[in-house]
Scaffold this motif. Structure first.
Motif, PDB file in Angstrom:
ATOM      1  N   ASN A 118      -3.287   7.817  -9.505  1.00 30.98           N
ATOM      2  CA  ASN A 118      -4.309   8.372  -8.611  1.00 30.98           C
ATOM      3  C   ASN A 118      -4.686   9.794  -9.030  1.00 30.98           C
ATOM      4  O   ASN A 118      -5.863  10.154  -9.049  1.00 30.98           O
ATOM      5  CB  ASN A 118      -3.831   8.365  -7.161  1.00 30.98           C
ATOM      6  N   HIS A 119      -3.682  10.599  -9.339  1.00 31.41           N
ATOM      7  CA  HIS A 119      -3.932  11.975  -9.771  1.00 31.41           C
ATOM      8  C   HIS A 119      -4.770  11.984 -11.055  1.00 31.41           C
ATOM      9  O   HIS A 119      -5.730  12.763 -11.177  1.00 31.41           O
ATOM     10  CB  HIS A 119      -2.604  12.712  -9.981  1.00 31.41           C
ATOM     11  N   TYR A 147       0.805  -1.216   0.000  1.00 31.17           N
ATOM     12  CA  TYR A 147       0.000   0.000   0.000  1.00 31.17           C
ATOM     13  C   TYR A 147       0.843   1.274   0.000  1.00 31.17           C
ATOM     14  O   TYR A 147       0.296   2.371  -0.068  1.00 31.17           O
ATOM     15  CB  TYR A 147      -0.951   0.002   1.203  1.00 31.17           C
ATOM     16  N   ALA A 200      -6.839   9.646 -12.100  1.00 34.50           N
ATOM     17  CA  ALA A 200      -8.190   9.181 -11.785  1.00 34.50           C
ATOM     18  C   ALA A 200      -9.009  10.293 -11.136  1.00 34.50           C
ATOM     19  O   ALA A 200     -10.191  10.493 -11.468  1.00 34.50           O
ATOM     20  CB  ALA A 200      -8.123   7.961 -10.859  1.00 34.50           C
ATOM     21  N   ILE A 201      -8.400  11.055 -10.235  1.00 34.21           N
ATOM     22  CA  ILE A 201      -9.105  12.158  -9.571  1.00 34.21           C
ATOM     23  C   ILE A 201      -9.495  13.226 -10.583  1.00 34.21           C
ATOM     24  O   ILE A 201     -10.615  13.740 -10.560  1.00 34.21           O
ATOM     25  CB  ILE A 201      -8.234  12.739  -8.435  1.00 34.21           C
ATOM     26  N   GLN A 238     -17.621   1.827  -7.850  1.00 34.73           N
ATOM     27  CA  GLN A 238     -16.227   2.070  -7.466  1.00 34.73           C
ATOM     28  C   GLN A 238     -15.847   1.236  -6.240  1.00 34.73           C
ATOM     29  O   GLN A 238     -14.752   0.671  -6.187  1.00 34.73           O
ATOM     30  CB  GLN A 238     -16.058   3.565  -7.172  1.00 34.73           C
ATOM     31  N   PRO A 298       2.672   4.199  -1.435  1.00 35.44           N
ATOM     32  CA  PRO A 298       2.552   4.807  -2.769  1.00 35.44           C
ATOM     33  C   PRO A 298       3.903   4.863  -3.494  1.00 35.44           C
ATOM     34  O   PRO A 298       4.941   5.081  -2.875  1.00 35.44           O
ATOM     35  CB  PRO A 298       2.025   6.214  -2.472  1.00 35.44           C
ATOM     36  N   GLN A 311     -12.430  11.985 -12.598  1.00 36.53           N
ATOM     37  CA  GLN A 311     -13.673  12.059 -11.828  1.00 36.53           C
ATOM     38  C   GLN A 311     -14.192  13.486 -11.755  1.00 36.53           C
ATOM     39  O   GLN A 311     -15.398  13.722 -11.863  1.00 36.53           O
ATOM     40  CB  GLN A 311     -13.459  11.525 -10.407  1.00 36.53           C
ATOM     41  N   SER A 371       1.946   4.990  -8.874  1.00 35.36           N
ATOM     42  CA  SER A 371       0.613   4.976  -8.266  1.00 35.36           C
ATOM     43  C   SER A 371       0.121   6.392  -7.995  1.00 35.36           C
ATOM     44  O   SER A 371      -1.064   6.681  -8.150  1.00 35.36           O
ATOM     45  CB  SER A 371       0.596   4.144  -6.981  1.00 35.36           C
ATOM     46  N   ARG A 372       1.021   7.294  -7.610  1.00 36.57           N
ATOM     47  CA  ARG A 372       0.628   8.698  -7.398  1.00 36.57           C
ATOM     48  C   ARG A 372       0.140   9.319  -8.704  1.00 36.57           C
ATOM     49  O   ARG A 372      -0.871  10.025  -8.721  1.00 36.57           O
ATOM     50  CB  ARG A 372       1.800   9.501  -6.837  1.00 36.57           C
ATOM     51  N   SER A 392     -13.088  -1.733  -6.318  1.00 37.70           N
ATOM     52  CA  SER A 392     -11.939  -1.668  -5.399  1.00 37.70           C
ATOM     53  C   SER A 392     -11.791  -2.975  -4.626  1.00 37.70           C
ATOM     54  O   SER A 392     -10.685  -3.502  -4.492  1.00 37.70           O
ATOM     55  CB  SER A 392     -12.124  -0.496  -4.437  1.00 37.70           C
TER      56      SER A 392
END
Length: 135
Positions: A68-69, A58, A71-72, A94, A60, A75, A64-65, A98
């Motif tokens: 994630n950025h 888990y 994906a945000i 979602q 980061p 959204q 992965s950062r 997950s």
């Protein structure tokens, strides 16, 4: 006077000798049982699950950062376009996606761990630098 007639003789024949016989029987019984070289510990069925949860999976990474950025940002672009029911449905999707992803990752971790242990037991190692492989 004979030994069995003395106080010491009575104590020997009535108490000490039976205890000695019982002790010898116990030793004989234990020596006649097969001895296990190694006791097999009872495996915790959740061992690999706990090992996975405690791993650094888990933590980061740069990749992965970045994901994630992205994906945000995605959204932020489409969530305002959805009606309230669409948002709730998307949030439920979602959550399920997950959970599915985490379950898949756990199985991949378990499979990798089991494969590594089997390789160690069989004496198979990864090739060292400079060794040829048949790729």
């Amino acid at each position: 006077m004979n030994f069995h007639e003395t106080v010491m003789g009575k104590r020997f024949f009535e108490s000490q000798l039976p205890m000695l016989i019982t002790a010898l029987q116990g030793i004989s019984e234990k020596l006649s049982r097969p001895v296990s070289v190694m006791e097999t510990p009872k495996a915790d069925p959740d061992f690999l699950r706990e090992l996975y949860r405690r791993s650094d999976i888990y933590e980061p990474t740069e990749e992965s950062r970045t994901l994630n950025h992205a994906a945000i940002e995605a959204q932020r672009g489409f969530l305002p376009l959805l009606p309230e029911e669409g948002r709730k449905a998307f949030e439920e999707y979602q959550s399920i996606a997950s959970d599915r992803s985490e379950e898949f990752s756990l199985r991949a971790f378990q499979t990798g761990f089991q494969t590594a242990v089997q390789m160690m037991v069989c004496g198979i190692t990864l090739p060292t630098r400079g060794e040829r492989t048949n790729d």
